[in-house]
Write a protein that holds these residues in place. Structure first.
Motif, mmCIF file in Angstrom:
data_model
loop_
_atom_site.group_PDB
_atom_site.id
_atom_site.type_symbol
_atom_site.label_atom_id
_atom_site.label_comp_id
_atom_site.label_asym_id
_atom_site.label_seq_id
_atom_site.Cartn_x
_atom_site.Cartn_y
_atom_site.Cartn_z
ATOM 1 N N GLY A 1 0.699 -1.228 -0.357
ATOM 2 C CA GLY A 1 0.121 -0.051 -0.208
ATOM 3 C C GLY A 1 1.158 1.294 -0.220
ATOM 4 N N VAL A 2 0.118 2.442 -0.344
ATOM 5 C CA VAL A 2 1.585 3.552 0.015
ATOM 6 C C VAL A 2 1.548 3.833 1.788
ATOM 7 N N ALA A 3 3.170 4.368 1.305
ATOM 8 C CA ALA A 3 3.052 3.961 3.241
ATOM 9 C C ALA A 3 3.836 5.532 3.912
ATOM 10 N N VAL A 4 2.691 5.797 5.001
ATOM 11 C CA VAL A 4 2.503 7.236 5.238
ATOM 12 C C VAL A 4 2.812 7.145 6.908
ATOM 13 N N THR A 5 2.989 8.566 7.355
ATOM 14 C CA THR A 5 3.438 9.080 8.791
ATOM 15 C C THR A 5 2.365 9.484 9.632
ATOM 16 N N GLY B 1 -4.587 2.182 19.608
ATOM 17 C CA GLY B 1 -3.028 2.504 20.398
ATOM 18 C C GLY B 1 -2.299 3.865 19.054
ATOM 19 N N LEU B 2 -2.397 4.606 18.435
ATOM 20 C CA LEU B 2 -2.225 5.116 16.973
ATOM 21 C C LEU B 2 -1.378 6.049 18.194
ATOM 22 N N LEU B 3 -0.226 7.142 17.870
ATOM 23 C CA LEU B 3 0.414 8.269 18.189
ATOM 24 C C LEU B 3 1.279 8.923 16.832
ATOM 25 N N PRO B 4 1.308 10.155 17.261
ATOM 26 C CA PRO B 4 2.000 11.122 15.983
ATOM 27 C C PRO B 4 3.108 10.273 15.862
ATOM 28 N N GLY B 5 3.545 10.080 14.564
ATOM 29 C CA GLY B 5 4.785 9.591 14.386
ATOM 30 C C GLY B 5 4.679 8.317 14.049
ATOM 31 N N ALA B 6 3.688 7.252 13.977
ATOM 32 C CA ALA B 6 3.614 5.733 13.805
ATOM 33 C C ALA B 6 3.488 5.668 12.264
ATOM 34 N N ALA B 7 4.110 5.014 12.080
ATOM 35 C CA ALA B 7 4.158 4.416 10.338
ATOM 36 C C ALA B 7 2.698 3.507 10.093
ATOM 37 N N LEU B 8 2.308 4.042 8.552
ATOM 38 C CA LEU B 8 0.839 3.981 8.919
ATOM 39 C C LEU B 8 1.621 2.986 7.439
ATOM 40 N N THR B 9 0.011 2.250 6.769
ATOM 41 C CA THR B 9 -0.007 1.803 5.510
ATOM 42 C C THR B 9 -1.029 2.049 4.975
ATOM 43 N N LEU B 10 -1.486 2.755 3.607
ATOM 44 C CA LEU B 10 -2.826 3.249 3.036
ATOM 45 C C LEU B 10 -3.221 2.148 1.838
ATOM 46 N N VAL B 11 -4.586 1.262 2.112
ATOM 47 C CA VAL B 11 -4.324 0.964 1.286
ATOM 48 C C VAL B 11 -5.898 1.523 0.182
#
Lengths: 280, 345
Positions: free
Chosen positions: B289-293, B326-336
């Motif tokens: 997916g698209v890697a985001v912060t 438990g998401l915090l600002p700065g966490a690495a995520l993937t958007l699909v």
């Protein structure tokens, strides 16, 4: 007394400013006005009445009323047409027209009178033609009416233009979309919307028309009982040291001024939201 | 009545307000002209009413050319944004105005006018306010009076220029629902102008999306929202993330992530992908997916809003019902992205 804001002046300064303003008003406005009435009644009621009912004074009053009765309606028609044209249509030279309407305010009334002498006088541009056709304008009533019209030109238009600009065209558009024709739209929608503003302009226009001295003086010729308006009549009486009669007639003009002022204040107080009270 | 505009062109000085616009409203249809300010929608409406005249082109009512007819002969009901009620007349006098200005031969008598006015006032649910003046009414009530006044003359069509523009949100919604009901009972061909996409989608049978004096798309609310014909329509209707992409053979690539089957088909090359905030799945880092912060997470009501940033610096707004715990600002995520609309850049 605590100082509520940083811009509040100290107490003595406030009193000084108020006293200064009031003193100035008293000296320059109230005192002369009182003097007019005081001088008029100096020799009693009978002398006052005699000054007013004298035939030349009556003739001057009639002429003044006649001039106002012509100049004011003409200015109403002109003022409404000009305001209508300027606010409801787009055309070239619009700003030029607006500037021209203001011209009589910026020109000395004496110059306004002289212009008419130059055009219509015996030695003027149209003089020979007018003499041939036996039409007299200068030193006659038509000249006085023309000069008065010129001087009072802006009053109605100046009051209506900003008012109608503010009101826009939507009311008129609504009326025509509902099937109204031009005349119905004007009489039933536009006129009621501007009526108080119009009355305000007419009031000022009338006061000026009756009180105008400079322009009228140049074109009148000062013929007693014929071409003397009230202001000119007052001047002649004064120059002849006939103070009581001069001030007696002056009380009538002063009275007109007071009535105008009262009505104007009433209009401003009652219909403030429907007027454009500009800087005259 | 069918109302049609044919090849309308209108300039104001150097500005082109309408550039060859053609449009047709079917009998009984409720049409919305939607677009940003300056798109020409109000000008088109005013030309239909005869309050403005086109430089070229024609307006037809039921096939009859009315282009040269002045407004008062077109029998259109026009409702203005700022109501344009006659302030010196009572509500009843306002509503009856169109009847009282009819030529003497066609004018109903006073009793008939009164009956008609009362009928209309009860239609707009203001039967008890006939003796009031417009200044004594609320904005919503004024607009209903304006509508009753426009309907009094049995117009061929009803034209409404931003009818709810001057009202607050709550009143706007009530009035919208109510106008829809009035339209359904009257079956009057109606055209209204709005810049509010929600209003257009909620009210209209068909939406006409306009931009820079041309029509971008005419379609049902569902179609303009789900199958936008151009990048402009996609961007204007509903909130969407705009991302640079590469298009190859119908598939697009965003930040190294490849997505097949985009709609509508776009030509190969550089493009712009539109993805609505709710059309993403949020997955853990490392998934395809698209890697985001994650930059910020806010919760307003049932949906959580995630402000994300790609490694290339593009900002993406995502809304989801169930964000990973438990998401915090700065966490690495993937958007699909579940659904992408791509247009050539």
């Amino acid at each position: 007394m605590s100082r509520s804001t940083s811009t509040t002046e100290p107490g003595w300064m406030r009193w000084l400013l108020i006293a200064l303003a009031l003193g100035f008003l008293l000296l320059n406005l109230a005192l002369p006005l009182a003097a007019v009435f005081f001088e008029a009644f100096r020799k009693g009621w009978d002398a006052y009445v005699a000054g007013i009912i004298e035939p030349d004074a009556i003739a001057a009053m009639k002429l003044t009323l006649l001039v106002a009765a012509i100049a004011v309606p003409v200015n109403i028609v002109f003022g409404i047409s000009a305001a209508w044209a300027i606010t409801k249509f787009e055309f070239r030279f619009k700003s030029l027209l607006i500037t021209l309407i203001d011209l009589p305010f910026s020109v000395s009334p004496v110059v306004s009178g002289l212009v008419y002498v130059l055009v219509f006088g015996l030695q003027g541009w149209l003089g020979p033609w007018l003499r041939e056709h036996d039409v007299q304008i200068i030193f006659a009533v038509p000249g006085i009416v023309l000069a008065t019209m010129f001087v009072t030109f802006p009053f109605v238009a100046r009051e209506l233009i900003p008012l109608m600009q503010e009101q826009g065209r939507e009311d008129e558009e609504a009326a025509i979309s509902l099937g109204a024709n031009g005349w119905q739209t004007f009489t039933r929608v536009t006129l009621p919307n501007i009526r108080w503003g119009l009355l305000y302009g007419v009031l000022l226009c009338n006061a000026r028309a009756m009180g105008e001295f400079g322009a009228v003086s140049v074109v009148s010729g000062h013929i007693r009982g014929l071409t003397n308006t009230m202001p000119l009549h007052i001047e002649i009486l004064y120059n002849e040291y006939n103070f009581v009669a001069a001030f007696a007639v002056a009380t009538l003009l002063a009275g007109l001024a007071l009535v105008t002022l009262a009505l104007k204040t009433l209009l401003e107080w009652r219909y403030r939201d429907q007027l454009h009270v500009g800087g005259h | 009545m069918t109302v049609s505009a044919h090849n309308i062109v209108k300039h104001f000085g150097a500005f082109t307000a309408l550039d060859d616009v053609s449009l047709e409203a079917q009998p009984g249809e409720f049409l919305a002209l939607l677009g940003p300010s300056g798109s020409g929608k109000t000008t088109l409406l005013r030309i239909m009413a005869g309050l403005e005249f086109p430089d070229s082109g024609s307006i037809c009512f039921d096939g009859v050319d009315v282009s040269t007819r002045p407004t008062r002969e077109r029998a259109v009901g026009f409702v203005f944004q700022h109501y344009a009620l006659f302030r010196h007349m009572t509500v009843a006098e306002n509503v009856g105005f169109g009847l009282t200005v009819k030529p003497r031969a066609e004018r109903p008598d006073a009793a008939a006018i009164r009956t008609r006015v009362n009928e209309l006032l009860s239609l707009v649910q203001l039967g008890h306010l006939g003796d009031r003046y417009p200044s004594q009414l609320s904005g919503g009530q004024r607009q209903r009076v304006a509508l009753a006044r426009a309907l009094a003359v049995n117009p061929n069509i009803l034209l409404l220029d931003e009818p709810f523009g001057a009202l607050d949100a709550k009143v706007r919604k009530d009035l919208r629902r109510w106008l829809r009901e009035v339209h359904q009972t009257m079956k009057l061909t109606s055209v209204f102008v709005t810049h509010d996409q929600e209003e257009a989608l909620d009210l209209a049978d068909r939406v006409v999306v306009m931009n820079h004096g041309v029509i971008e798309q005419v379609d049902t609310p569902d179609a303009v929202y789900n199958r936008p014909a151009s990048a402009f329509v996609c961007d204007f209707l509903g909130n969407a993330n705009k991302l640079d992409c590469t298009i190859t053979g119908g598939a697009i690539e965003i930040g190294g992530h490849r997505i097949e089957n985009t709609a509508p088909p776009a030509a190969d090359g550089r493009g712009i992908a539109f993805i609505r905030p709710h059309e993403f799945d949020v997955a853990a880092d490392g998934q395809p997916g698209v890697a985001v912060t994650l930059r910020r997470l806010t919760r307003t009501g049932p949906m959580a809003a995630l402000d994300c940033q790609t490694s290339a610096g593009a900002l993406i707004e995502v809304t989801t019902l169930e964000p990973p715990a438990g998401l915090l600002p700065g966490a690495a995520l993937t958007l699909v992205p579940r659904r992408v609309r791509a247009y050539a850049a």
